[in-house]
Design a protein around this motif. Structure first.
Motif: not given
Ligand code: PDD
Length: 288
Positions: A181, A209, A245
């Motif tokens: 990721e 997301t 996000t």
């Molecule tokens: N980060 N992978 C990691 C390591 C993350 O920190 C995030 C989100 C995601 C995506 O998750 P989501 O779609 O639920 O936002 C994947 C947030 C936004 C942050 O640390 O600011």
């Protein structure tokens, strides 16, 4: 304009918010957090963010009732005048609380520290989006519970700093030869017409997301595979994009200095981004 934050039951100007030097979030990163998006004042899939935070709190054995979360989120948007913003995000962090430093949990009951803020998210113009972005690969140095959204983010910070120093937007975290990721977003690759992303294991954060984009891809009849992606295979992908996000869907046209596919934003990322924008608008109108 001075922003209004939430700290331990109170809304106050950010420059007046104070936490103790003995807060375990500060000392140990003993905390979980969430980042939730709102589209013109309406939160998107807040129930999923709430569930993920509940799971994280459970795993860390921090006793805080997530039922408080939606009210705080609404309060932060309203007090920061963000109800009309196209996209805004709310950050909410819950630490184990304040206690003299010991590695084990404090012996007595401790009240968790709850901190939140809201801010506008500025989506890049579509013309900019159509140019795509670049990314690099870096070794994944995180612990074995990357599925927990804890504030222990030093490996993610170092990965994103490496990206910044390389003048690219994203970092692909690679472990044992597999591309897992991004530093703060999930990774997708397209091979032919098949959309591939790493399974929701303990090695990645189960992005809200990511889940939405998988639904959109399946809904559009695209073949979808949730499986590990070898780095060698990623280098030959037709398309690569990140989701999150604070990322929404961000296409990558160059990886480690080499073009991805034809070096242009591909049709799958474009179709999914259009579906994403339509989907959040539909949800905002209460039809999603
Ligand atoms: N980060 N992978 C990691 C390591 C993350 O920190 C995030 C989100 C995601 C995506 O998750 P989501 O779609 O639920 O936002 C994947 C947030 C936004 C942050 O640390 O600011």
């Amino acid at each position: 304009m001075e922003s209004t934050v939430f700290l331990d039951g109170e809304y106050l100007p950010s420059d007046q918010a104070r936490i103790s030097v003995e807060d375990r979030g500060f000392l140990f990163g003993d905390a979980v957090y969430e980042v939730s998006p709102a589209y013109r004042g309406t939160f998107f899939r807040l129930d999923r963010h709430l569930d993920r935070m509940r799971r994280g709190l459970g795993a860390l054995q921090i006793d805080w009732d997530v039922a408080e979360l939606p009210g705080i989120h609404e309060g932060l948007l309203a007090r920061n005048g963000l109800d009309a913003a196209e996209v805004s995000i709310v950050y909410l962090q819950v630490t184990r609380g304040v206690a003299p430093r010991t590695h084990h949990f404090p012996p007595g009951p401790v009240r968790p520290t709850v901190f939140g803020y809201a801010k506008e998210f500025l989506r890049p113009a579509r013309e900019r989006w159509e140019e795509g972005w670049a990314a690099i690969t870096v070794p994944d140095q995180r612990w074995a519970r990357a599925d927990l959204k804890t504030t222990c983010l030093l490996p993610n910070v170092l990965a994103q700093e490496a990206a910044r120093r390389s003048d690219v937007a994203d970092a692909v975290l690679v472990r044992d030869g597999f591309a897992l990721e991004g530093a703060h977003n999930n990774l997708f690759a397209v091979f032919g017409d098949t959309v591939v992303t790493h399974p929701a294991s303990n090695q990645i954060l189960h992005g809200i997301t990511r889940e939405f984009v998988l639904e959109l891809a399946r809904g559009a009849g695209m073949p979808v595979e949730e499986r590990p992606i070898p780095l060698e295979e990623l280098s030959g992908a037709d398309e690569i994009f990140f989701t999150g996000t604070t990322t929404e869907i961000r296409p990558t046209v160059e990886l480690d200095g080499l073009p991805v596919g034809e070096g242009r934003v591909g049709p799958v990322a474009r179709a999914l981004f259009d579906a994403f924008l339509a989907g959040v608008e539909q949800a905002r109108r209460g039809q999603g």
